[in-house]
Design an enzyme around this catalytic site. Structure first.
Site, short mmCIF file in Angstrom:
data_model
loop_
_atom_site.label_atom_id
_atom_site.label_comp_id
_atom_site.label_asym_id
_atom_site.label_seq_id
_atom_site.Cartn_x
_atom_site.Cartn_y
_atom_site.Cartn_z
N ARG A 176 -43.73 -15.14 -35.34
CA ARG A 176 -42.59 -16.02 -35.06
C ARG A 176 -42.89 -17.48 -35.42
O ARG A 176 -42.01 -18.20 -35.87
CB ARG A 176 -42.19 -15.90 -33.59
CG ARG A 176 -41.49 -14.58 -33.31
CD ARG A 176 -41.23 -14.33 -31.85
NE ARG A 176 -40.33 -13.19 -31.69
CZ ARG A 176 -40.07 -12.61 -30.54
NH1 ARG A 176 -40.63 -13.05 -29.42
NH2 ARG A 176 -39.24 -11.59 -30.48
N GLY A 200 -37.38 -3.46 -33.29
CA GLY A 200 -38.82 -3.28 -33.04
C GLY A 200 -39.40 -1.99 -33.57
O GLY A 200 -40.40 -1.98 -34.29
N GLY A 212 -32.54 -7.96 -30.19
CA GLY A 212 -31.20 -7.95 -29.60
C GLY A 212 -30.15 -8.54 -30.53
O GLY A 212 -29.04 -8.02 -30.65
N LYS A 243 -31.64 7.69 -28.25
CA LYS A 243 -30.39 7.98 -27.56
C LYS A 243 -29.16 7.41 -28.25
O LYS A 243 -29.15 6.26 -28.67
CB LYS A 243 -30.46 7.41 -26.13
CG LYS A 243 -31.50 8.12 -25.26
CD LYS A 243 -31.45 7.61 -23.84
CE LYS A 243 -32.32 8.46 -22.92
NZ LYS A 243 -32.26 7.99 -21.54
#
Length: 399
Positions: A38, A357, A380, A199
């Site tokens: 980062r 990720g 996100g 999922k």
């Protein structure tokens, strides 16, 4: 794509104070960062502003202090790491506004860099409080946002400041927005999307958005089992959300209407236990899964067919692995398709954008993360972009 200003639009900024939102939320161990990705991502923006003679103030969050000072969550913990990457001295400033910041600006020379403390120490940050944003903006001349990973949050430092100061996208933010626009905003068609993961419930909004945006939707991971079950396939002991089969059918119906082809595996890799190289591992047709077996990867014929699909496409968006890639040999499909996508990208026939990720880990495992057109490290924010949501930090830059 609505236009946003970049560092190319700055003009003379010598002696001006640049407030730069960066992502310095680094993974730590024994007081040092274990991964500097980062910092390396935002270094070009910081150094460019410094080289142009601005006084650069870095604004970042670190952990989740919930609006209170926390001794172990000060950005001072990453000061050494930032200095190492930049190759420059960085002054730590224990506030984000007020007289301490004003004094520090007086000490900084043109081109110097200051690191403000954790912006989440103040409750006004996450509340996007206009007074708090005003206090941060008071001593600055311009605002640069280079933290796409925080762009899905409407916080004072990611959204509020953009309305109070001339606002610009940093180099990492600019690259991210251009890559994402090339992937789903105004892409070269046909577009394929690979969506994997355990999922369906965590990727519902992604799937519902993508069927209207792409021509080929490739579903892998545990999610594929739910879609197979919806088609009447007996998936044995496989990870499967049986309560979501109606939802899966609705997504497939929507895809049909939108002219999007949904690709599900017709051969799979199964085993009676989830372990590395189990003796019970075998490849079979999806209709031959035993009641005591679980699907852990897609099969070689399906991978070959998917590789052929990618060869007809111009753009690829990838989020999530095709199988249980952390455990061999259930990584084979993900690795094989990733290598195909990388080769097509290197040939210049495919624009490939990946994020999330698990996806980054899978591409690194396949050894191809540097061979995709763009790999987003924003978790996100990348997911919300795939869901078709407006990201407040991006919208604010477009004014």
């Amino acid at each position: 794509m609505a236009q946003f200003k970049t560092l190319d639009d700055l003009g003379d900024i010598a002696g001006k104070v640049a407030l730069v939102r960066v992502d310095l939320n680094l993974p730590m161990k024994d007081g040092r960062a274990t991964d500097l990705t980062r910092v390396k991502a935002v270094a070009p923006t910081i150094l460019e502003l410094s080289d142009k003679g601005a006084k650069v103030l870095l604004l970042a969050h670190f952990g989740r202090p919930k609006g209170m000072r926390h001794s172990t969550l000060s950005t001072s913990f990453v000061q050494d790491d930032v200095e190492d990457v930049l190759g420059k001295e960085v002054m730590f400033i224990s506030e984000v506004g007020g007289p301490v910041v004003e004094q520090s600006i007086g000490i900084l020379r043109n081109g110097d860099i200051g690191l403000l403390d954790n912006v989440r120490f103040w409750p006004g940050e996450e509340a996007n409080d206009s007074e708090f944003a005003g206090a941060m903006a008071e001593h600055a001349d311009l605002y640069v946002n280079d933290a796409f990973s925080a762009a899905h949050r409407a916080h004072a430092s990611t959204e509020g400041l953009a309305h109070l100061l001339p606002a610009y996208a940093g180099r990492a933010m600019e690259a991210e927005l251009k890559a994402l626009d090339a992937a789903l905003g105004s892409p070269e068609t046909p577009v394929a999307a690979v969506v994997g993961g355990a999922k369906v419930s965590t990727k519902l909004a992604v799937l519902e958005n993508l069927v209207h945006k792409v021509q080929h939707l490739i579903i892998g991971g545990g999610m594929a089992n739910t879609f197979l079950a919806a088609r009447g396939v007996n998936v044995g002991k496989s990870l499967c959300e049986h309560d979501l089969t109606d939802t899966a059918n609705a997504i497939m119906d929507a895809a049909d209407q939108a002219g999007c082809t949904v690709h599900l595996p017709y051969d799979v890799v199964v085993a009676k236990e989830f372990a590395a190289n189990p003796p019970s591992k075998r490849v079979c047709n999806v209709h031959e899964v035993g009641a005591d077996e679980m699907i852990l990867d897609i099969g070689p014929l399906a991978v070959e067919a998917l590789a052929d699909v990618l060869k007809t496409c111009r753009t690829l968006v990838w989020n999530g692995p095709l199988g249980a890639f952390e455990t061999e040999p259930f990584d084979e499909a993900t690795v094989a398709l990733a290598k195909t996508a990388a080769a097509l990208t290197q040939d210049g026939s495919l624009i490939s954008v990946a994020g999330g990720g698990d996806t980054i880990a899978a591409l690194a495992h396949a050894g191809v993360e540097s061979e995709f057109t763009y790999v987003s490290t924003a978790g996100g924010a990348f997911l919300e972009w795939m869901e078709g949501k407006t990201l407040p930090g991006v919208a604010a830059l477009k004014g």
